[in-house]
Design a protein around this motif. Structure first.
Motif, short mmCIF file in Angstrom:
data_model
loop_
_atom_site.label_atom_id
_atom_site.label_comp_id
_atom_site.label_asym_id
_atom_site.label_seq_id
_atom_site.Cartn_x
_atom_site.Cartn_y
_atom_site.Cartn_z
N ILE A 1 -94.49 84.28 -62.72
CA ILE A 1 -93.53 84.43 -63.81
C ILE A 1 -92.98 85.86 -63.82
O ILE A 1 -93.75 86.82 -63.73
CB ILE A 1 -94.20 84.12 -65.17
N ASP A 2 -91.68 86.00 -63.87
CA ASP A 2 -91.03 87.31 -63.95
C ASP A 2 -91.14 87.80 -65.39
O ASP A 2 -90.34 87.42 -66.25
CB ASP A 2 -89.57 87.21 -63.51
N ARG A 3 -92.11 88.67 -65.66
CA ARG A 3 -92.40 89.09 -67.02
C ARG A 3 -91.21 89.85 -67.63
O ARG A 3 -90.85 89.62 -68.80
CB ARG A 3 -93.65 89.97 -67.03
N ALA A 4 -90.60 90.71 -66.86
CA ALA A 4 -89.49 91.51 -67.40
C ALA A 4 -88.33 90.61 -67.83
O ALA A 4 -87.76 90.79 -68.91
CB ALA A 4 -89.02 92.52 -66.36
N SER A 5 -88.01 89.63 -66.99
CA SER A 5 -86.91 88.71 -67.34
C SER A 5 -87.28 87.85 -68.54
O SER A 5 -86.44 87.57 -69.40
CB SER A 5 -86.57 87.82 -66.14
N GLY B 1 -92.24 80.40 -69.12
CA GLY B 1 -91.40 81.55 -69.41
C GLY B 1 -91.75 82.20 -70.73
O GLY B 1 -91.75 83.43 -70.85
N LEU B 2 -92.04 81.39 -71.74
CA LEU B 2 -92.44 81.94 -73.04
C LEU B 2 -93.76 82.69 -72.92
O LEU B 2 -93.88 83.85 -73.35
CB LEU B 2 -92.57 80.82 -74.07
N LEU B 3 -94.75 82.04 -72.34
CA LEU B 3 -96.07 82.65 -72.26
C LEU B 3 -96.06 83.91 -71.42
O LEU B 3 -96.77 84.88 -71.72
CB LEU B 3 -97.08 81.64 -71.72
N GLY B 4 -95.26 83.91 -70.36
CA GLY B 4 -95.21 85.07 -69.48
C GLY B 4 -94.67 86.31 -70.13
O GLY B 4 -94.87 87.43 -69.63
N ALA B 5 -93.99 86.15 -71.25
CA ALA B 5 -93.42 87.30 -71.96
C ALA B 5 -94.37 87.92 -72.96
O ALA B 5 -94.12 89.03 -73.44
CB ALA B 5 -92.14 86.86 -72.69
N LEU B 6 -95.47 87.23 -73.27
CA LEU B 6 -96.31 87.64 -74.39
C LEU B 6 -97.31 88.73 -74.02
O LEU B 6 -97.81 88.80 -72.89
CB LEU B 6 -97.08 86.43 -74.93
N MET C 1 -104.04 80.78 -71.30
CA MET C 1 -105.06 81.33 -70.41
C MET C 1 -104.64 81.17 -68.95
O MET C 1 -104.85 82.06 -68.12
CB MET C 1 -106.40 80.64 -70.68
N ALA C 2 -104.01 80.03 -68.63
CA ALA C 2 -103.53 79.81 -67.26
C ALA C 2 -102.43 80.78 -66.89
O ALA C 2 -102.26 81.12 -65.71
CB ALA C 2 -103.02 78.37 -67.11
N ALA C 3 -101.68 81.24 -67.89
CA ALA C 3 -100.60 82.21 -67.65
C ALA C 3 -101.12 83.64 -67.62
O ALA C 3 -100.33 84.58 -67.42
CB ALA C 3 -99.53 82.07 -68.73
N GLY C 4 -102.41 83.83 -67.80
CA GLY C 4 -102.98 85.17 -67.78
C GLY C 4 -102.68 85.98 -69.02
O GLY C 4 -102.56 87.21 -68.96
N VAL C 5 -102.59 85.30 -70.16
CA VAL C 5 -102.30 85.96 -71.43
C VAL C 5 -103.57 85.96 -72.28
O VAL C 5 -104.22 84.92 -72.42
CB VAL C 5 -101.18 85.22 -72.19
#
Length: 390
Positions: A180-184, A270-275, A295-299
């Motif tokens: 996931i592109d965190r910045a985007s 995309g939502l989770l990757g931004a958190l 948790m799967a998204a590493g958040v």
């Protein structure tokens, strides 16, 4: 058994989504090994679930709605479909569907497996609840619960035979949350540099207890780092006025510029990757797929002790747990995790490792496959019942 030696499984549910139960429904209907299973899918109308099934290459059979107290038309259609498609096992989701499927299983002499996803699906005030449980006892080959807490709560007192109760955890496709592109992702949500972005994911309904989350957010904003906190709540609004009440409470607390209700989320990774942190404020959860997804998204996860989450999250190791219904404790937990980068990184890494090891989609579908085969073995002959309900 069907003529091509695969096991015919009818997947059925009486809700149209979106939601966790509907997500598991689709995952199971599309995830079973096609060399061993032939899936037929029956739902009660158009909506998110129908669209999601078609997007995954499945054309659902539409049955007349079965959420009335008792619909003979729905039951007749269900029995006819089982016979017409030469179904070997019926897989029902949610309590109401399980009752209908149990009757259909008795009429067709087919084993029925029912998955119960949460206690809110069972109404203690239902005047015929005892009769419904009696039908489940008569018709179910196996009752699957998505957590030990849910099994212990709903099957207490012997209302369902312990020997037919199983726990199978929901699973997630961990690969979906990689890269996931965190910045985007943060840019799409309007999160600025230095802001701490919190997020919750789940439909707007009482069990999610978003009112407590708003109160916790008010405490965070009043704190020393309050100007940095923002909250996104992604979930489909209800039709009973709760969403409007939450918006009013948000504005009363002066959080209009700090809390956004964004509606149903079509891009969960995309939502989770931004958190910076995921928050579950629920008063009751069967398990919580959203927590597994985070948790799967590493958040890093901050969750209430509300049933299922305690079986996902080990406090201080794979996430942070707080009492349910306590805004002050929730605010303290969020501040603790979000304000400590080392703790946040450790919780995120350990949470991801736990999901990979224990909550994979493959583990879930494999467990259900075993239940189906056991149910067929116990059922013995698959000869159809006499032609009741023509």
């Amino acid at each position: 058994m069907t003529v091509n030696a695969t096991i015919g499984v009818l997947h059925t549910i009486d809700t149209t989504g979106p939601g966790g139960a509907e997500t598991v429904f689709r995952q199971l209907a599309t995830g079973l090994d096609p060399a061993r299973f032939r899936s037929v899918v029956a739902i009660t109308g158009e909506g998110w679930l129908a669209d999601d099934l078609r997007a995954h290459g499945v054309t659902p059979v539409m049955l007349p709605g079965g959420r009335r107290r008792m619909s003979v038309r729905y039951l007749r259609a269900l029995v006819g479909l089982i016979r017409r498609e030469r179904i070997d096992v019926v897989q029902a989701h949610l309590f109401g569907t399980a009752v209908y499927a149990s009757i259909a299983g008795l009429l067709t002499r087919r084993p029925v497996v029912a998955t119960l996803h949460g206690s809110v699906d069972v109404d203690p005030a239902d005047r015929v609840l005892a009769l419904k449980f009696a039908l489940l006892r008569a018709g179910l080959s196996a009752a699957v619960f998505v957590s030990d807490a849910l099994r212990d709560g709903l099957a207490a007192g012997g209302v369902l035979p312990a020997g037919r109760c199983r726990r199978i955890y929901n699973g997630v496709d961990v690969a979906r949350y990689r890269g996931i592109d965190r910045a985007s992702a943060r840019e799409r949500l309007g999160a600025g540099d230095g802001e701490i972005l919190l997020g919750a994911l789940g439909n707007i309904r009482p069990a999610k207890d978003y009112g407590v989350l708003l109160e916790a957010m008010a405490r965070l904003v009043d704190g020393p780092q309050g100007h940095r906190f923002r909250l996104v709540i992604a979930g489909q609004p209800d039709r009973h006025g709760l969403h409007e009440a939450l918006l009013r409470r948000r504005d009363e607390l002066g959080l209009g510029e700090r809390v956004a209700f964004t509606g149903h989320c079509t891009d969960v990774p995309g939502l989770l990757g931004a958190l910076d942190a995921f928050v579950l404020s629920s008063a009751s959860e069967g398990l919580s797929i959203a927590t597994l997804e985070a948790m799967a998204a590493g958040v890093p996860v901050v969750a209430t002790r509300c049933g299922g989450p305690e079986e996902i999250v080990s406090h201080g190791e794979t996430g942070w747990l707080v009492p349910a219904g306590d805004p002050a404790a929730l605010a303290t937990g969020l501040a603790r995790v979000a304000g400590d980068p080392d703790l946040s990184a450790r919780l995120a890494a350990s949470g991801l490792a736990r999901v990979r090891a224990e909550f994979s989609l493959e583990a879930m579908t494999g467990a259900y496959a075993g239940v189906y085969e056991q149910a067929l073995a116990r059922n013995g002959s698959c000869a159809p019942a006499p032609g009741w309900l023509p």
